[in-house]
Design an enzyme around this catalytic site. Structure first.
Site, PDB file in Angstrom:
ATOM      1  N   SER A  13      32.656  22.027 -25.459  1.00  0.00           N
ATOM      2  CA  SER A  13      31.467  21.975 -26.302  1.00  0.00           C
ATOM      3  C   SER A  13      31.906  21.945 -27.756  1.00  0.00           C
ATOM      4  O   SER A  13      32.915  22.554 -28.131  1.00  0.00           O
ATOM      5  CB  SER A  13      30.593  23.215 -26.048  1.00  0.00           C
ATOM      6  OG  SER A  13      29.635  23.383 -27.069  1.00  0.00           O
ATOM      7  N   ARG A  49      14.553 -24.506 -10.791  1.00  0.00           N
ATOM      8  CA  ARG A  49      15.348 -23.767 -11.779  1.00  0.00           C
ATOM      9  C   ARG A  49      14.346 -23.002 -12.626  1.00  0.00           C
ATOM     10  O   ARG A  49      13.391 -23.588 -13.130  1.00  0.00           O
ATOM     11  CB  ARG A  49      16.151 -24.721 -12.673  1.00  0.00           C
ATOM     12  CG  ARG A  49      17.228 -25.532 -11.960  1.00  0.00           C
ATOM     13  CD  ARG A  49      18.534 -24.763 -11.839  1.00  0.00           C
ATOM     14  NE  ARG A  49      19.062 -24.418 -13.142  1.00  0.00           N
ATOM     15  CZ  ARG A  49      19.666 -25.294 -13.944  1.00  0.00           C
ATOM     16  NH1 ARG A  49      19.797 -26.542 -13.600  1.00  0.00           N
ATOM     17  NH2 ARG A  49      20.134 -24.880 -15.110  1.00  0.00           N
TER      18      ARG A  49
END
Length: 434
Positions: free
Chosen positions: A269, A308
């Site tokens: 930490s 497409r």
């Protein structure tokens, strides 16, 4: 910087812009080689394209910027690759293909290469969990439901359950990996251009193309039939969730007030020097929360119009890469987490007594019913449970003071280590799976 879960992982390297460039070039070179293998292009052309398809010769950033002109990076890449091959054989670059053929094929190559890494890490995780399950087959701990102590279980059974999910993920990923197809359809999925270039059977070219790449031969061009991408989305999201389940359990059991588990090398930490945070489990849990939403975008892209699509195909690229990265990172972290996980069997055993013996109330209900009758047994246990909490006394002590239980084997009925049901047998059964 914002992706510590996958940073510096093999999946990060395998899904980088350079990795995609390599896959695009591999797809282009394989197409020319496949045509040469069928007599549709000179062998020298295949050699020339393969030599020119070196990622170091191309500017990734420039390709990305020029991709805006046509909406995908294949268009500028074909121009650059053609120039690199030279005038004599440049005409054989990309011949008959469309941009989506190359982009989809490259995506499958990137996915295949990343899944190979994921599968290796899942194998490491599975092996570590198998060892934990076997070592702790009879390590008794509180089973928890809806955050509360329920009945005794074993850590071996819990680890075996995690392993079962990892094996489920492995099976899904392996199946998807084996089925990843090449893409070859031409402008509208009819292979028409290849016929125009002399292919008597264009489907044979698709088969040769897939062989060159080590991918599955497609039954049909899948420009708007997005099963391969949807299957990828599903297996990746499942894998993230499977690993996330184990991570969620580890995060709970690593809490300071529980401390039944600990990561082998916890993270620090910036403000509290005493902390050893369960960082690997935290990163896996983060990946599991992100994966479903990324998969949802890929599923939504299945609704692709015409032969497409405009937008549906383009929407896949980033979330699919993010999924590969997240799962690749999570699989790496899971292998590290399970390989170094520390189990505190003493803490598990001590916590069995936190409810003053009430953790065996289910066993007592069943064991006392033949002696007292079901209704009387339930009434007595309800009253004694209230007293155990109110007086801070052990349930077994209160039961021993009841005259009507003078002949009951209370030691057996109240020992939580003898109340784990078939946990051991279930663990053995789970470990038989290979």
């Amino acid at each position: 910087m914002l992706g510590p879960g996958w940073a510096a992982s093999a999946a990060a390297c395998g899904t980088s812009d350079t990795a995609f460039l390599r896959a695009l070039l591999d797809a282009e070179a394989a197409l020319t080689r496949a045509q040469a293998s069928l007599g549709l292009a000179p062998g020298a052309a295949a050699d020339a394209v393969t030599r020119a398809a070196d990622p170091a010769r191309f500017d990734v950033r420039a390709l990305a910027e020029r991709a805006r002109g046509g909406g995908n990076p294949v268009i500028p890449l074909v121009a650059d690759l053609t120039a690199a091959v030279g005038e004599e054989y440049g005409a054989y670059v990309h011949r008959g293909a469309t941009s989506q053929d190359i982009m989809d094929t490259a995506t499958m190559l990137v996915a295949a290469r990343t899944l190979d890494v994921v599968l290796a890490d899942l194998a490491r995780t599975e092996a570590a969990l198998a060892r934990l399950a076997a070592a702790h087959r009879d390590t008794v701990m509180p089973g928890r439901t809806l955050t509360q102590h329920a009945v005794p279980t074993t850590f071996g059974l819990k680890a075996a359950g995690w392993r079962s999910l990892v094996l489920d993920a492995r099976d899904r990923a392996a199946g998807v990996r084996a089925a990843l197809p090449a893409q070859l359809g031409g402008a509208a999925g009819t292979l028409a251009a290849f016929s125009a270039y002399g292919a008597a059977d264009p489907t044979a070219l698709a088969a040769a193309y897939a062989r060159e790449l080590g991918l599955r031969e497609p039954l049909l061009p899948w420009h708007t039939l997005r099963t391969p991408v949807a299957d990828l989305a599903g297996c990746l999201a499942f894998t993230a969730g499977a690993l996330g389940k184990a991570a969620a359990d580890v995060l709970v059991l690593c809490r300071t007030e529980i401390a039944e588990l600990a990561e082998g090398s916890g993270g620090g930490s910036s403000a509290m020097p005493h902390k050893a945070n369960p960082v690997r489990a935290t990163l896996i849990a983060a990946a599991a929360r992100r994966a479903p939403q990324l998969a949802a975008t890929l599923y939504a892209s299945m609704a692709a119009e015409d032969e497409r699509p405009a937008g549906a195909w383009h929407a896949e690229w980033e979330p699919l890469r993010d999924l590969l990265r997240l799962v690749g990172g999570a699989a790496r972290d899971a292998a590290e987490l399970t390989g170094g996980l520390r189990v505190d069997a003493d803490a598990m055993r001590a916590h069995l007594g936190l409810t003053h013996g009430l953790i065996v109330s289910e066993r007592l209900s069943a064991g006392l019913a033949p002696l007292l009758g079901r209704a009387r047994a339930r009434k007595l246990l309800t009253e004694l449970a209230r007293r155990a909490y109110a007086e801070g006394r052990d349930l077994g002590e209160l039961l021993a003071a009841e005259p009507e239980l003078r002949d009951a084997d209370l030691a057996a009925l109240t020992d939580p280590t003898r109340c784990t049901g078939s946990a051991g047998a279930l663990t053995d059964r789970a470990l038989e799976r290979r």
